[in-house]
Design a protein around this motif. Structure first.
Motif, PDB file in Angstrom:
ATOM      1  N   SER A  84       1.088  -1.419   0.046  1.00  0.00           N
ATOM      2  CA  SER A  84      -0.056   0.241   0.318  1.00  0.00           C
ATOM      3  C   SER A  84       1.041   1.249   0.322  1.00  0.00           C
ATOM      4  O   SER A  84      -0.102   2.277  -0.577  1.00  0.00           O
ATOM      5  CB  SER A  84      -1.004  -0.019   0.898  1.00  0.00           C
ATOM      6  OG  SER A  84      -0.226   0.412   2.670  1.00  0.00           O
ATOM      7  N   LEU A  85       2.453   1.088   1.017  1.00  0.00           N
ATOM      8  CA  LEU A  85       2.849   2.696   0.760  1.00  0.00           C
ATOM      9  C   LEU A  85       3.655   2.370  -0.313  1.00  0.00           C
ATOM     10  O   LEU A  85       3.879   3.233  -1.076  1.00  0.00           O
ATOM     11  CB  LEU A  85       3.966   2.351   2.237  1.00  0.00           C
ATOM     12  CG  LEU A  85       4.344   3.444   2.329  1.00  0.00           C
ATOM     13  CD1 LEU A  85       3.560   4.634   2.253  1.00  0.00           C
ATOM     14  CD2 LEU A  85       5.886   2.580   3.180  1.00  0.00           C
ATOM     15  N   ARG A  86       3.689   1.421  -1.671  1.00  0.00           N
ATOM     16  CA  ARG A  86       4.260   1.752  -2.753  1.00  0.00           C
ATOM     17  C   ARG A  86       4.044   1.495  -3.823  1.00  0.00           C
ATOM     18  O   ARG A  86       4.267   2.609  -4.242  1.00  0.00           O
ATOM     19  CB  ARG A  86       5.022   0.180  -2.519  1.00  0.00           C
ATOM     20  CG  ARG A  86       5.292   0.082  -4.530  1.00  0.00           C
ATOM     21  CD  ARG A  86       5.381  -1.643  -4.671  1.00  0.00           C
ATOM     22  NE  ARG A  86       6.110  -2.020  -3.715  1.00  0.00           N
ATOM     23  CZ  ARG A  86       8.089  -2.415  -3.899  1.00  0.00           C
ATOM     24  NH1 ARG A  86       8.281  -1.898  -4.511  1.00  0.00           N
ATOM     25  NH2 ARG A  86       8.840  -3.350  -2.912  1.00  0.00           N
ATOM     26  N   ALA A  87       2.286   1.562  -3.559  1.00  0.00           N
ATOM     27  CA  ALA A  87       1.311   2.537  -4.162  1.00  0.00           C
ATOM     28  C   ALA A  87       1.166   3.947  -4.167  1.00  0.00           C
ATOM     29  O   ALA A  87       1.176   4.465  -5.243  1.00  0.00           O
ATOM     30  CB  ALA A  87       0.052   1.747  -4.132  1.00  0.00           C
ATOM     31  N   LEU A  88       1.259   3.562  -2.909  1.00  0.00           N
ATOM     32  CA  LEU A  88       1.166   5.730  -2.740  1.00  0.00           C
ATOM     33  C   LEU A  88       2.166   6.720  -3.353  1.00  0.00           C
ATOM     34  O   LEU A  88       1.860   7.259  -3.664  1.00  0.00           O
ATOM     35  CB  LEU A  88       1.181   5.504  -0.942  1.00  0.00           C
ATOM     36  CG  LEU A  88       1.076   7.024  -0.697  1.00  0.00           C
ATOM     37  CD1 LEU A  88      -0.735   7.675  -0.751  1.00  0.00           C
ATOM     38  CD2 LEU A  88       0.914   7.220   1.074  1.00  0.00           C
ATOM     39  N   ALA A  89       3.838   6.196  -3.572  1.00  0.00           N
ATOM     40  CA  ALA A  89       4.677   6.440  -3.443  1.00  0.00           C
ATOM     41  C   ALA A  89       4.797   7.068  -5.210  1.00  0.00           C
ATOM     42  O   ALA A  89       5.064   8.011  -5.659  1.00  0.00           O
ATOM     43  CB  ALA A  89       5.945   5.817  -2.971  1.00  0.00           C
ATOM     44  N   VAL A  90       4.303   5.599  -5.850  1.00  0.00           N
ATOM     45  CA  VAL A  90       4.747   5.318  -7.311  1.00  0.00           C
ATOM     46  C   VAL A  90       3.819   6.361  -7.470  1.00  0.00           C
ATOM     47  O   VAL A  90       3.484   6.946  -8.852  1.00  0.00           O
ATOM     48  CB  VAL A  90       3.912   4.495  -7.774  1.00  0.00           C
ATOM     49  CG1 VAL A  90       3.757   3.835  -9.274  1.00  0.00           C
ATOM     50  CG2 VAL A  90       5.301   3.444  -7.837  1.00  0.00           C
ATOM     51  N   SER A  91       2.304   6.632  -7.240  1.00  0.00           N
ATOM     52  CA  SER A  91       1.209   7.650  -7.243  1.00  0.00           C
ATOM     53  C   SER A  91       1.396   9.426  -7.462  1.00  0.00           C
ATOM     54  O   SER A  91       1.047   9.710  -7.939  1.00  0.00           O
ATOM     55  CB  SER A  91      -0.195   7.622  -7.067  1.00  0.00           C
ATOM     56  OG  SER A  91       0.227   7.391  -5.356  1.00  0.00           O
ATOM     57  N   ALA A 113      10.120   9.016  -7.053  1.00  0.00           N
ATOM     58  CA  ALA A 113      10.949   8.347  -7.672  1.00  0.00           C
ATOM     59  C   ALA A 113      11.008   8.548  -8.873  1.00  0.00           C
ATOM     60  O   ALA A 113      10.277   8.372  -9.399  1.00  0.00           O
ATOM     61  CB  ALA A 113      12.421   7.631  -7.040  1.00  0.00           C
ATOM     62  N   ALA A 114      12.396   8.802  -9.989  1.00  0.00           N
ATOM     63  CA  ALA A 114      12.000   9.341 -11.224  1.00  0.00           C
ATOM     64  C   ALA A 114      12.534   7.883 -12.032  1.00  0.00           C
ATOM     65  O   ALA A 114      12.325   6.755 -11.150  1.00  0.00           O
ATOM     66  CB  ALA A 114      13.638   9.063 -11.922  1.00  0.00           C
ATOM     67  N   GLY A 115      11.169   7.218 -12.867  1.00  0.00           N
ATOM     68  CA  GLY A 115      11.292   5.868 -13.572  1.00  0.00           C
ATOM     69  C   GLY A 115      10.447   5.075 -12.893  1.00  0.00           C
ATOM     70  O   GLY A 115      10.192   4.248 -13.195  1.00  0.00           O
ATOM     71  N   GLY A 116       8.902   5.849 -12.760  1.00  0.00           N
ATOM     72  CA  GLY A 116       8.263   5.154 -11.357  1.00  0.00           C
ATOM     73  C   GLY A 116       8.492   3.894 -10.551  1.00  0.00           C
ATOM     74  O   GLY A 116       7.649   3.666 -10.748  1.00  0.00           O
ATOM     75  N   LYS A 117       9.415   4.720  -9.595  1.00  0.00           N
ATOM     76  CA  LYS A 117      10.014   3.985  -8.562  1.00  0.00           C
ATOM     77  C   LYS A 117       9.422   4.684  -7.169  1.00  0.00           C
ATOM     78  O   LYS A 117       9.122   5.845  -7.462  1.00  0.00           O
ATOM     79  CB  LYS A 117      11.325   3.431  -9.043  1.00  0.00           C
ATOM     80  CG  LYS A 117      11.760   2.480 -10.601  1.00  0.00           C
ATOM     81  CD  LYS A 117      13.396   2.309 -10.083  1.00  0.00           C
ATOM     82  CE  LYS A 117      13.529   1.213 -11.358  1.00  0.00           C
ATOM     83  NZ  LYS A 117      14.527   1.231 -11.250  1.00  0.00           N
ATOM     84  N   ALA A 118       9.636   3.547  -6.534  1.00  0.00           N
ATOM     85  CA  ALA A 118       9.561   4.657  -5.476  1.00  0.00           C
ATOM     86  C   ALA A 118      10.912   4.737  -4.236  1.00  0.00           C
ATOM     87  O   ALA A 118      12.063   3.598  -4.357  1.00  0.00           O
ATOM     88  CB  ALA A 118       8.346   3.518  -4.701  1.00  0.00           C
ATOM     89  N   LEU A 119      11.449   5.271  -4.039  1.00  0.00           N
ATOM     90  CA  LEU A 119      12.767   5.769  -2.896  1.00  0.00           C
ATOM     91  C   LEU A 119      12.015   5.166  -0.949  1.00  0.00           C
ATOM     92  O   LEU A 119      11.194   6.267  -1.304  1.00  0.00           O
ATOM     93  CB  LEU A 119      12.800   7.013  -2.534  1.00  0.00           C
ATOM     94  CG  LEU A 119      14.029   7.459  -2.424  1.00  0.00           C
ATOM     95  CD1 LEU A 119      15.418   6.486  -2.511  1.00  0.00           C
ATOM     96  CD2 LEU A 119      14.557   8.994  -2.453  1.00  0.00           C
TER      97      LEU A 119
END
Length: 421
Positions: A84-91, A113-119
């Protein structure tokens, strides 16, 4: 129909009810305060950990944009990051969440982060979790200690009150049993300057009632004795004068009324002696069957009274007083009931029954009362009062009831020890 289960008798006591009430109140307060403290400390601990995680996330984002090395605990798309936290960051949003890493409590912070990734950044949350667990245990322990201490203090305070209530109730029962000199004598009622609680007010009211009742009864007893003594002398002269009158119907009427007045005076004197408790018993072995036969012969009622001896026994009692009791019961049955009258001896239990309208309700419930009448009906005079007083002197129990199929039923139970036992 199923009967509802009943609680044990001890749960009806005021002490138990007060203890249960205090326990419920203490538990509710402890739970409320514990929840408030738990929520407050948890919010503060999580807020501090979240601020630290977001601060680390800002540092990692700056390093990522500068192309530098990410700090410890920071990485791109770590596999342990909650979905859930990954989806929030990607959005494109930043957020935090308490999760786990290597089976240890962890505060996660993630951002885009760049490239649709999550930092993501992780911070060890073990110390905060231990703080909250320790706080919960402390709350439970202190709550249990506070509840126990409150129950002990409350039980002590309530027991002091209930002990005074039990004393007041015991004195009330003694007064109802005839001990009119019994008093509570609560120390709080003796000091006018001392604050009186509700129990002291009840005790004082009971003592005042007992004193007033005792005074009225003593006044009534003295009046009865004085009237009887004052009437005795003129009635003796009146009886002697009536014997000198010439024979005739008027003379018979005068002698009959004089005899009735003499009987009433003797009854009043007997009641005054019973009230003064000055009577002494003369105990002897007495068979009840012959006593019943003598009472029948002395009553002069002939076939209107029958004696039934189911089981004859020998009791230790005062025969003269016993005959007085039974004679009054038989006379009352003929005077206020209807024949046939049955005098039954069944061991130490003697019953006298008529077939009239039965005893009044007040007499069955409260016992005979001197000269009392109910609803304009004819009263029961003094015979039953004397019978009850003489029975008490004999240590016997006299009860009044109405037979199921009609008629008054008086039951005299004499003290008796079976020699076969």
């Amino acid at each position: 129909m199923r009967r509802r289960p009943r609680l044990p008798a001890w749960t009806a006591s005021l002490t138990w009810k007060a203890a249960a009430f205090l326990a419920v109140i203490c538990c509710a307060l402890a739970a409320l305060l514990g929840i408030l403290v738990h929520v407050s400390v948890t919010d503060q601990t999580v807020r501090e950990a979240r601020e630290r995680a977001l601060s680390r996330l800002d540092e990692a984002a700056e390093a990522f944009r500068a192309g530098g090395r990410l700090g410890p605990g920071a990485s791109l798309d770590p596999p342990e990051l909650p979905a859930s936290l990954r989806a929030l960051a990607v959005s494109g949003e930043r957020g935090t969440m308490v999760g786990s890493h290597d089976q240890r409590p962890t505060m996660w912070a993630a951002g885009p982060a760049a490239g649709g990734k999550a930092l993501a950044v992780r911070i060890d949350y073990s110390q905060g979790a231990r703080t909250i667990d320790g706080l919960d245990q402390a709350i439970l322990g202190s709550s249990a200690l506070a509840i126990g201490a409150t129950l002990l203090v409350g039980a002590f305070a309530v027991t002091r009150v209930t002990r005074r209530l039990h004393t007041t109730a015991r004195v009330a029962r003694r007064i109802s049993a005839g001990a009119l000199d019994a008093r509570v004598d609560d120390p709080r009622t003796g000091d006018p300057g001392r604050h009186q609680d509700e129990v002291a007010a009840v005790a004082g009211a009971l003592d005042s009632m007992a004193s007033s009742l005792q005074g009225r009864i003593l006044t009534e007893q003295r009046f009865t004795a004085d009237v009887a003594h004052e009437l005795r002398t003129p009635l003796t002269g009146l009886h002697a004068a009536a014997e000198l009158l010439p024979p005739g119907r008027p003379t018979e009427l005068v002698r009959d009324r004089v005899a009735a007045l003499r009987t009433l005076t003797e009854d009043l004197l007997e009641i005054s002696r019973l009230d003064a408790r000055s009577e002494r018993v003369e105990l002897d072995d007495t068979w009840l069957g012959p006593v019943a036969e003598r009472v029948l012969r002395a009553s002069g009622t002939g076939a209107a009274t029958t004696v039934v001896v189911v089981r004859d026994v020998c009791v230790v009692t005062d025969r003269r007083r016993l005959e007085r009791v039974l004679g009054n019961l038989v006379a009352n049955a003929h005077g206020h009931g209807r024949p046939p009258v049955e005098l039954t001896v069944d061991g130490p239990v003697i019953t006298v029954r008529d077939h009239g309208d039965g005893y009044p309700d007040y007499l069955v419930e409260h016992g005979p009362q001197r000269f009392r009448t109910e609803g304009g009906a004819r009263g029961h005079g003094l015979g039953l009062t004397i019978a009850l007083g003489q029975a008490e002197i004999l240590g016997a129990r006299l009860r009044f009831a109405n037979a199921p199929d009609g008629g008054a039923l008086a039951t005299l139970t004499l003290p008796y020890e079976d020699p076969a036992l």
